[in-house]
Write an enzyme that holds these catalytic residues in place. Structure first.
Site, PDB file in Angstrom:
ATOM      1  N   GLU A 122      69.222  52.666  13.910  1.00 41.80           N
ATOM      2  CA  GLU A 122      70.121  51.601  13.427  1.00 41.80           C
ATOM      3  C   GLU A 122      70.572  51.867  11.989  1.00 41.80           C
ATOM      4  O   GLU A 122      70.491  50.990  11.132  1.00 41.80           O
ATOM      5  CB  GLU A 122      69.436  50.232  13.538  1.00 41.80           C
ATOM      6  N   GLU A 265      67.522  49.625  22.990  1.00 37.59           N
ATOM      7  CA  GLU A 265      66.511  48.568  22.870  1.00 37.59           C
ATOM      8  C   GLU A 265      67.100  47.283  23.431  1.00 37.59           C
ATOM      9  O   GLU A 265      68.241  46.937  23.120  1.00 37.59           O
ATOM     10  CB  GLU A 265      66.132  48.292  21.406  1.00 37.59           C
TER      11      GLU A 265
END
Ligand SMILES: *[C@@H]1O[C@H](CO)[C@@H](O)[C@H](O)[C@H]1NC(C)=O
Ligand SMILES: *[C@@H]1O[C@H](CO)[C@@H](O)[C@H](O)[C@H]1NC(C)=O
Ligand SMILES: *[C@@H]1O[C@H](CO)[C@@H](O)[C@H](O)[C@H]1NC(C)=O
Length: 481
Positions: A122, A265
């Protein structure tokens, strides 16, 4: 790379992993290891196998984890932490070394079947204020070159797991990357496309619900909603599809509408916040799995579900930062010790989750507040205990929030005591702590017993009978309350 060499490499890898090429299951798991009480990697790998999980995503190249995965046929995505991006972006030598040390040495006969390398995690999160942004493309280019030199470029794909706040819009069809990211996203997606890599995204309807009191709760799940979102001729019944199609639109805007998408995720926590509980997690995860395996796709990609979906997470990680919220340590479909938290059909052949076997626990002992002592001076002890051990379930919305002032103290003492591998001294707290053999767990609130790890065990308590005696008193004391 010359063509015959490529063929030879491919044939070699096919022979190596031929069996796993046939098994293509879409559901995988994230295996994070930020835990005080770590199961042995071999125990976790057995857990994966007994649950028929064929794909696992790791956040870094942990040698003991990769060793345990060798020869299992389980497909692996390994992560490179953001902190390493600067050096990998500036030095081809650093990326050669990373590939040699963390990849080539495992992708061998009988080795670990590493298919993806996640470069950063991220890295575009707005809270990083662009800190890692400029490293991504140079790091990818260096690593791709290092992969080619190691003859792995045709087998191992580089990806960059993106957070969902990289794109935005009120309606899925209007989706676009954040303006300041448009240029780098265009470069990134073009790179992924030319290497046959998918776009990896993390999607969290829980966080939408947690961060916004106006968010319609049923829209976060897959059970149908009274708040469907109408977008032109398309109707969205759940946040996951809406979010996914927002990304599809953002990719379309930069010219890559067909880019394959992997969910890096997705999941639901079970503790530490309102809305984070066992029922909600079960309903969300089962709804998600059924939705994905139903192959319906989304309005913008009908009939095409994501390539793979990695649930977040396999196990609870009690040592994670609670900066995002107290729920952060409770994402596991299994508790830290590999026990299923709720029934879940992963769609991989077993109808329910199977627990970890041969878990080696510390002895059944807990540390609690001594009922005969004045506890008015305990605040500093609790503060210290909870600053290192996990007390996240005590807070509002947590499973231990209602256990009273004394319960709070005992919980904090025990968390610390288990963290210290039941070292006797760690239950002293200036005489306010006391060891017991009776499980102090109350209702949903579990007082844990740690698991043994590679560290040596603390010495056994000097006077076991003395402890049994105080336990008995504690027992009667709790009865009269
Ligand atoms: C291999 O990966 C580990 C874990 O991310 C890292 O600490 C180590 O520096 C890497 N090795 C090299 C040579 O880059
Ligand atoms: C569990 O969470 C859901 C929402 O995420 C909420 O609707 C429900 O009331 C919660 N259940 C309990 C028992 O707290
Ligand atoms: C127990 O601790 C939690 C978290 O600090 C707090 O919210 C709660 O009010 C405490 N309970 C009592 C009875 O003091």
């Amino acid at each position: 790379m010359s063509f015959p060499r490529f063929q030879a490499a491919f044939l070699y890898l096919f022979l190596l992993f031929g069996s796993s090429l046939v098994v293509e299951s879409a559901i995988g798991v994230n295996w994070g290891t930020i835990s005080f009480h770590k199961l042995k990697p071999t125990t976790v790998v057995d857990l994966l196998k007994s649950n028929r999980i064929q794909k696992v995503k790791l956040f870094e190249a942990d040698p003991s984890v990769l060793k345990a995965l060798m020869g299992t046929g389980i497909q692996v995505m390994i992560g490179i932490p953001n902190e390493m991006l600067a050096s990998l972006s500036s030095s081809l030598l650093a990326s050669d070394l990373w590939v040699r040390h963390n990849l080539s040495s495992y992708v061998v006969k009988g080795g670990a079947d590493i298919r993806y390398v996640a470069v950063g995690n991220e890295p575009f999160l707005s809270s990083y204020n662009g800190e890692y942004q400029s490293y991504i493309m140079p790091a990818l280019l260096n690593l791709q070159q290092s992969l080619a030199r190691a003859n792995l470029a045709s087998y191992v794909k580089l990806v960059v797991p993106c957070n969902a706040d990289a794109y935005e819009s009120s309606l899925p069809s209007q989706g676009a990357f954040r303006p300041e990211l448009t240029q780098i996203m265009t470069q990134l997606v073009s790179f992924l496309n030319s290497n046959g890599s998918p776009f990896v995204v993390n999607i969290y309807p829980f966080l939408s619900l947690y961060g916004n009191s106006d968010f319609p709760q049923d829209y976060a799940f897959f059970e149908g909603t009274t708040h469907a979102v109408t977008d032109g001729s398309n109707v969205y019944y759940n946040a996951f599809d809406g979010n996914y199609d927002t990304l599809v639109s953002a990719l379309t805007k930069i010219g890559y509408g067909q880019m394959p998408i992997v969910i890096g995720e997705v999941g639901w926590p079970t503790d530490g916040a309102m809305g984070a509980n066992l029922t909600a997690a079960r309903v969300f995860n089962q709804g998600l799995i059924n939705h994905v395996l139903g192959n319906k796709g989304t309005p913008l990609r009908p009939g095409t579900p994501p390539v793979d979906v990695y649930l977040f997470s396999l196990l609870d990680e009690g040592a994670k930062s609670v900066l995002p919220g107290n729920f952060e340590r409770h994402w596991g479909i299994f508790s830290f010790d590999g026990q299923a938290k709720y029934p879940l059909n992963l769609g991989l052949g077993n109808k329910v989750l199977k627990n970890a076997k041969h878990v080696e626990y510390l002895p059944s002992r807990w540390c609690i507040a001594n009922p005969f002592r004045d506890l008015t001076d305990v605040a500093n002890h609790i503060k210290l205990a909870c600053s290192v051990a996990d007390c996240s379930t005590l807070n509002y919305g947590g499973s231990c929030n209602g256990i009273g002032a004394k319960g709070n103290i005992s919980y904090a003492f025990n968390s610390y005591y288990q963290l210290q591998m039941q070292n006797e001294k760690s239950c002293e707290f200036d005489g306010l702590g006391m060891i017991t053999f009776l499980d102090p767990s109350i209702g949903e609130c579990r007082f844990l017993v740690g698991v043994t790890d590679s560290r040596s065990l603390s010495s056994p308590p000097s006077s076991a009978s003395g402890i049994a005696w105080v336990s008995l008193i504690w027992f009667f004391w709790t009865l009269v309350l």
